[in-house]
Scaffold this active site. Structure first.
Site, PDB file in Angstrom:
ATOM      1  N   LYS A 159     -43.081  61.595 -69.037  1.00  0.00           N
ATOM      2  CA  LYS A 159     -43.052  60.133 -69.194  1.00  0.00           C
ATOM      3  C   LYS A 159     -42.852  59.771 -70.667  1.00  0.00           C
ATOM      4  CE  LYS A 159     -45.753  56.010 -67.839  1.00  0.00           C
ATOM      5  NZ  LYS A 159     -47.021  55.503 -67.244  1.00  0.00           N
ATOM      6  N   SER A 173     -46.457  51.817 -63.539  1.00  0.00           N
ATOM      7  CA  SER A 173     -45.499  51.936 -64.617  1.00  0.00           C
ATOM      8  C   SER A 173     -44.753  53.278 -64.646  1.00  0.00           C
ATOM      9  CB  SER A 173     -46.210  51.750 -65.958  1.00  0.00           C
ATOM     10  OG  SER A 173     -47.096  52.810 -66.229  1.00  0.00           O
ATOM     11  N   SER A 231     -50.891  53.160 -62.248  1.00  0.00           N
ATOM     12  CA  SER A 231     -49.527  53.519 -62.653  1.00  0.00           C
ATOM     13  C   SER A 231     -49.073  54.927 -62.270  1.00  0.00           C
ATOM     14  CB  SER A 231     -49.363  53.363 -64.163  1.00  0.00           C
ATOM     15  OG  SER A 231     -49.255  52.015 -64.506  1.00  0.00           O
TER      16      SER A 231
END
Lengths: 493, 95
Positions: free
Chosen positions: A78, A156, A180
């Protein structure tokens, strides 16, 4: 072997050990899958040269024997994780061009274990969002598709979810501040676990809300989650909130035996207007755990309805403080300033240009709830309600509940753009089942257990006792075995 | 609690985010939507409840107050938008 990118971590690990495949071959398979998948918007910084170098090193290590589980396994990272010398932007314009001089603790541990980095993955800007639509890079897209619409992979960690579901890596890192990891995992039919607050070091992960943020793995199944989580966990002197506790061998705890375990079903999670398919999924999951020998009890978590409003005080408050560092001075992007502009104008223009709309809104809400005259009314009150939310969980655990079963999300994945005109609170409701877990610091895992009426994946969440990720993973493993979810998205990209 | 345009302007200033005058009314409305949602917390009886300071009760570790890091000026300045002669450069601060 064909379709090496479709392997799970455990399968690839075992194949590497047997010499059936090399890390370079695995890595090349993923890199070529990534090349053909730009339509998904999952990878935002590709690092193929680094990947091949790491894979070669891993192959040498495996040949020499004594390589850790993750050695040679290609992962996506990420964009929130700082990776040395590789762009790390938190999907924000304000960090344009930022290349950290250091490596986050979690990625250091993964790479020390021999894992291979394929590239950086899309996400909502500063992890603020539930649909990956606030990213400066543009949307990440869900590989699942049932009509003409492009669907959100959730957020997210949307890029991570999309990449794992579309086999653009074997697994990925995510982070979870209000859901998330778990919400995007549910939207894409994969597994994601947020460990207990303090299990993973936060050092080198771009901070959103420090008392809530935790890293965790996003994987193709529960066994992979156990393998990868173990490598990510552990005490780090550089994070004063990281726990100095031994990390168990989580994979060895996956027996699938949950006889005699007590599973709580919280009545407050039956939300008004919840789709029938979610109610059914939840009831089916409850039956599966019961059939596996668990005892099912109804429980009450009375402050559940206050979790989202509490979160939307605490998270913006912490964000306004954490994001104060983006001032256009030390790193990132500085706005062009006009003649006669002083330092204050430079700050204000830099932050107006560098932060997207949702980030600006949250920073300002946070500023407001912390400002003189409102600190007690909003921020302190929210911290008190947070104490009560945590106590709700402590009470049910004290009654002997081992884990709590809930839906992971209030719906299946929705279309990109569909929430554009909704008021921000509507988007926030996506996290209604997950946010309590962050507020209470507990471990939570999302497991795909079925397809909804339109053919999209749906997930259930299990919430465990603090520090008992091993037991939680085992319950999740039993649920996974019973649900037998194997559906994959059909390739259209 | 209703937020007016002036309050929105003040909050933007405190947050050091430039918001144009014509954007302030819409911003104030967004704040009101969010704060309206947060107002629910007033229903909760928090009498005698301690505000949470740490979600996982643990004693913060102590270490010797000594220098453990340093001497990497070039690395620290490497990402600066404007670095000169070993310093971060900014517009004039003092008249």
């Amino acid at each position: 072997m064909s379709d090496l990118n479709k392997l799970k971590l455990a399968e690839a690990r075992d194949a590497l050990r047997k010499g059936d495949v090399t890390s370079v071959e695995l890595t090349e398979a993923c890199l070529s899958a990534i090349e053909g998948a730009d339509a998904l918007g999952a990878y935002v910084h590709k690092t193929p040269e680094i990947a091949i170098d790491m894979a070669k090193a891993a192959d040498a290590r495996i040949k020499a024997g004594d390589a850790p589980d993750l050695c040679g396994l290609p992962l996506g990272i990420k964009d929130l994780f700082c990776t040395k010398g590789v762009a790390s932007q938190a999907a924000s314009r304000i960090l344009e061009g930022f290349k950290p001089e250091y490596e986050s603790t979690v990625t250091t541990q993964l790479f020390d274990a021999g894992a291979v980095m394929l590239g950086k993955l899309n996400m909502d800007e500063f992890a603020m969002g539930s649909s990956n639509e606030t990213s400066v890079y543009g949307n990440a897209v869900n590989p699942w598709k049932v009509d003409d619409r492009q669907l959100t992979p959730g957020g997210s960690s949307g890029g991570s979810a999309s990449a794992v579901a579309a086999d653009l890596c074997l697994a990925a890192t995510g982070t979870d501040t209000g859901g998330s990891i778990r919400q995007p995992a549910a939207f894409t039919g994969i597994t994601g676990i947020k460990p207990t607050y303090g299990r993973c070091s936060r050092w080198g992960i771009v901070a959103f809300a420090s008392s809530l943020d935790q890293a965790g793995p996003m994987t193709k199944d529960v066994r992979d989650a156990a393998i990868m989580l173990e490598a990510m966990c552990g005490h780090d002197p550089k994070d004063s909130t990281s726990a100095d506790l031994a990390v168990p061998n989580f994979e060895a705890m996956l027996t699938g035996d949950i006889k005699g375990k007590t599973i709580g079903i919280p009545k407050e999670y039956h939300m008004d207007g919840m789709p029938a398919e979610i109610e059914k999924l939840w009831a089916d999951g409850t039956e599966m755990l019961k059939a596996a020998g668990a005892k099912i009890v109804d429980i009450s978590l009375p402050h559940t309805k206050y979790a989202l409003p509490t979160y939307y005080v605490i998270a913006p408050a912490e964000a306004s403080s954490n994001l104060a560092r983006y001032d256009g001075v030390r790193y990132g992007r500085r706005a062009q300033i006009g003649k006669g502009d002083g330092i204050t104008e430079m700050y204000e223009k830099t932050r107006a240009e560098g932060f997207g709309h949702e980030v600006q809104r949250r920073v300002m809400v946070g500023t407001y709830v912390l400002s003189a005259g409102f600190y007690d009314a909003y921020y302190n009150r929210a911290r008190k309600v947070r104490t009560l939310i945590k106590k709700d969980f402590e009470d049910v655990f004290a009654q002997g509940v081992d884990a709590i079963l809930t839906p992971a999300t209030p719906s299946a994945a929705f279309g990109l753009g569909e929430m554009q005109n909704a008021d921000p609170v509507q988007m926030y409701l996506n996290d209604v089942f997950t946010v309590t877990v962050n507020l209470a610091g507990l471990p939570g895992i999302s497991v795909p257990t079925g397809l909804g009426s339109t053919g999209l994946p749906l997930g259930l969440q299990l919430i465990g006792r603090p520090w008992e990720e091993g037991d939680l993973l085992n319950t999740a493993y039993a649920l996974e075995q019973a649900a037998g979810f194997v559906a994959k998205p059909e390739k259209w990209w | 609690m209703s937020i007016d345009t002036e309050t929105a302007r003040r909050v933007a200033k405190l947050a050091r985010i430039k918001v144009e005058d014509d954007a302030l009314p819409a911003l104030a409305q967004e704040f009101n939507d969010i704060l309206g949602f947060i107002e629910q917390l007033n229903e909760v009886d928090v009498e005698g409840i301690e505000p949470m300071t740490s979600v996982t009760p643990m004693r913060l570790k102590r270490r010797k107050d000594g220098v453990t890091d340093g001497n990497q000026q070039d690395k620290i300045l490497a990402n600066a938008p404007d670095a000169r002669e070993g310093f971060f450069a900014v517009p004039k601060v003092v008249e």
